[in-house]
Motif scaffolding. Structure first.
Motif, PDB file in Angstrom:
ATOM      1  N   ASN A 113       0.832  -1.206   0.000  1.00  0.00           N
ATOM      2  CA  ASN A 113       0.000   0.000   0.000  1.00  0.00           C
ATOM      3  C   ASN A 113       0.866   1.254   0.000  1.00  0.00           C
ATOM      4  OD1 ASN A 113      -2.306  -1.457   0.008  1.00  0.00           O
ATOM      5  ND2 ASN A 113      -2.611  -1.388   2.219  1.00  0.00           N
ATOM      6  N   ARG A 120       3.598   0.921  -3.550  1.00  0.00           N
ATOM      7  CA  ARG A 120       3.018   1.079  -4.884  1.00  0.00           C
ATOM      8  C   ARG A 120       3.143   2.504  -5.415  1.00  0.00           C
ATOM      9  NH1 ARG A 120      -3.287   0.223  -3.619  1.00  0.00           N
ATOM     10  NH2 ARG A 120      -2.684  -1.731  -4.547  1.00  0.00           N
ATOM     11  N   ASP A 121       3.371   3.498  -4.541  1.00  0.00           N
ATOM     12  CA  ASP A 121       3.446   4.876  -4.988  1.00  0.00           C
ATOM     13  C   ASP A 121       4.791   5.211  -5.623  1.00  0.00           C
ATOM     14  OD1 ASP A 121       1.547   5.910  -2.128  1.00  0.00           O
ATOM     15  OD2 ASP A 121       0.872   5.436  -4.149  1.00  0.00           O
ATOM     16  N   THR A 161       4.546  -6.100  -9.204  1.00  0.00           N
ATOM     17  CA  THR A 161       3.406  -6.371 -10.077  1.00  0.00           C
ATOM     18  C   THR A 161       3.424  -7.841 -10.471  1.00  0.00           C
ATOM     19  OG1 THR A 161       3.537  -4.132 -10.980  1.00  0.00           O
ATOM     20  CG2 THR A 161       2.298  -5.762 -12.260  1.00  0.00           C
ATOM     21  N   ASN A 216       1.294  -1.590 -15.514  1.00  0.00           N
ATOM     22  CA  ASN A 216       1.331  -1.623 -14.053  1.00  0.00           C
ATOM     23  C   ASN A 216       2.755  -1.740 -13.530  1.00  0.00           C
ATOM     24  OD1 ASN A 216      -1.477  -1.649 -12.651  1.00  0.00           O
ATOM     25  ND2 ASN A 216      -1.762  -2.896 -14.481  1.00  0.00           N
ATOM     26  N   LYS A 227       4.125   1.778 -13.639  1.00  0.00           N
ATOM     27  CA  LYS A 227       3.563   2.627 -12.581  1.00  0.00           C
ATOM     28  C   LYS A 227       3.955   2.155 -11.182  1.00  0.00           C
ATOM     29  CE  LYS A 227      -0.685   2.045 -13.940  1.00  0.00           C
ATOM     30  NZ  LYS A 227      -2.164   2.098 -14.033  1.00  0.00           N
ATOM     31  N   SER A 279       2.486  -0.473  -9.818  1.00  0.00           N
ATOM     32  CA  SER A 279       1.189  -0.813  -9.246  1.00  0.00           C
ATOM     33  C   SER A 279       1.023  -2.322  -9.146  1.00  0.00           C
ATOM     34  CB  SER A 279       0.076  -0.230 -10.119  1.00  0.00           C
ATOM     35  OG  SER A 279      -1.180  -0.734  -9.746  1.00  0.00           O
TER      36      SER A 279
END
Length: 461
Positions: free
Chosen positions: A29, A32-33, A159, A412, A415, A417
């Protein structure tokens, strides 16, 4: 000095490791940024397993984006490593040992396209090594392997995409929209068939004449499977054996279940039962060539309870029937390869009357009274079914589900993500029922499954 790509990735890896230590409960959480790959760089990937699907996946990955680069490959048969260089360029790094690929800091992602019994091992090794992972379906070889793969993914912050690509096609996305819009009412039944007629369709792939202990690593292939003498048939036709593959359920049912879960937003069935046989391909394989499974899906906030019936037939006498139908109270959706047809037909509200009905067996006076009450209760508009309406949907020109699936993965990765269209939780919710289909067949019993907790339920007799 301007940081280069390598120092950037090292910095991110160090930060990720620190955050994973500080917040082990929900590390991704936070992680991922961060960007895992510089926006200006290509994503460098390697393929582990250069068999049929390995080549198909590699080509689809290259078609998906100009921002990716194929740089390395691993396989246990030397001939496939030679063929990789012939096909993709002499500069491709090749090795028998996939760990050499995982140790390279300049590789961002790996495609795991090995026999099924290696999926969980290589996936966990790759995630631990900081690689983004695309793992072919089914995600695991045994039901009990799923939770540890999910846990490794969550801890890694990387990912991960599972490779059942049909859900990235335009027809499946359109079917998902139609069902959410209520176009077929409440789903009550899904059927999906996948027949094949021929030796290649039944996995009897060609065996190279140079196959030997010198040209392939037999011991590494076996891995945690039972130790047996060298047998090139097992190596090149591994899908025929439970020790390495997952049979027709793991090869084909998994696509059907993945598609059904995607369009219905289902978490999975709660009861699974299979029946089948080894009918034609009696060539030493120990998996059936005819399999039918019934899966019972519970009622949820997303849908009513429904049944799903799946069939694969490799002993088919040439009358191939490959289709998927999703049936509801107000219509159905039927898929073909690149299209679908929505057929809307709503049943009448009023119960039947006349024709082949029991009313003629009543006494005459009772019939008259029945007709009087029926006319009063049901006006004419309630007695007719709505006119049949067909809506056809064709895939846009150039729609490439396989490439789309990889594009979702690579976007993803870029990113940083974890939110792919088929992440490991989704992948396991498709793989576990598939493996339960096999378990039901071989153990001759109903498998009770908890689709929320993702574990087998023990039911008292």
């Amino acid at each position: 000095m301007k940081p280069n790509r390598r120092t950037f990735i090292k910095g991110v890896a160090a930060t990720s490791a620190f955050l994973a230590t500080e917040s082990i409960a929900k590390p991704f959480n936070i992680i991922r940024d961060f960007k895992k790959v510089s926006p200006n760089d290509k994503i460098r990937f390697a393929t582990i397993g250069m068999g049929i699907q390995g080549h198909m996946d590699t080509r689809a990955a290259l078609r998906s984006s100009k921002e990716v680069e194929f740089v390395a490959a691993a396989d246990l048969y030397d001939g496939r490593l030679i063929r990789t260089k012939e096909t993709y360029g002499k500069d491709i790094f090749t090795t028998r040992d996939y760990r050499e690929i995982l140790s390279r800091k300049d590789i961002d992602a790996v495609l795991i396209v090995t026999p099924d019994h290696w999926h969980d091992h290589i996936t966990k090794d790759a995630l631990k090594a900081g690689k983004n992972v695309y793992c072919e379906k089914p995600m695991v070889h045994q039901i009990e392997e799923g939770p540890s793969v999910i846990d490794a993914w969550k801890k890694s912050g990387k990912t991960m995409q599972v490779g059942s690509q049909r859900i990235s096609s335009a027809p499946f996305k359109e079917a998902k929209r139609m069902i959410a819009a209520g176009d077929i009412g409440e789903i009550n039944y899904i059927e999906s068939n996948n027949d094949r007629f021929g030796a290649i369709g039944a996995w009897n792939y060609s065996i190279p004449p140079d196959a030997s202990r010198q040209t392939l690593d037999w011991d590494k292939f076996l891995g945690d499977a039972p130790k047996v003498p060298f047998d090139p048939t097992r190596f090149f036709r591994w899908r025929n054996y439970r020790d390495y593959g997952t049979g027709v359920a793991g090869d084909l049912f998994v696509h059907l279940i993945t598609g059904a879960h995607f369009v219905t937003n289902s978490l999975g069935p709660e009861r699974i039962f299979s029946s089948g046989e080894l009918s034609y391909w009696k060539d030493g394989r120990d998996v059936p060539d005819v399999l039918v499974s019934i899966l019972e899906y519970p009622k949820t906030d997303a849908h009513a309870n429904f049944q799903m019936v799946l069939r694969v037939n490799f002993a088919n006498a040439g009358a191939i029937n490959n289709n998927t139908r999703i049936i509801g109270t107000e219509g159905q959706i039927e898929f073909s390869e690149n299209s679908l047809v929505l057929t809307k037909k709503k049943l009448p509200i009023a119960p039947g009357y006349g024709g082949y009905d029991s009313v003629f067996t009543f006494p005459e006076e009772v019939q008259k009274e029945f007709a009087k009450q029926y006319d009063a209760k049901y006006p004419p508009e309630t007695r007719k079914a709505e006119p049949v309406k067909e809506v056809k949907f064709e895939s846009p020109k150039g729609d490439d589900a396989h490439a789309n699936h990889f594009l979702d993965f690579f976007e993803n990765v870029k990113k940083g993500s974890v939110g792919t269209i088929e992440d490991p939780v989704f992948g396991y919710r498709a793989a576990a029922p598939v493996l339960a289909c096999n378990k039901s067949y071989f153990e001759k019993k109903v498998i009770n499954w908890d689709p929320v907790a993702m574990k087998e339920r023990k039911v008292k007799a």
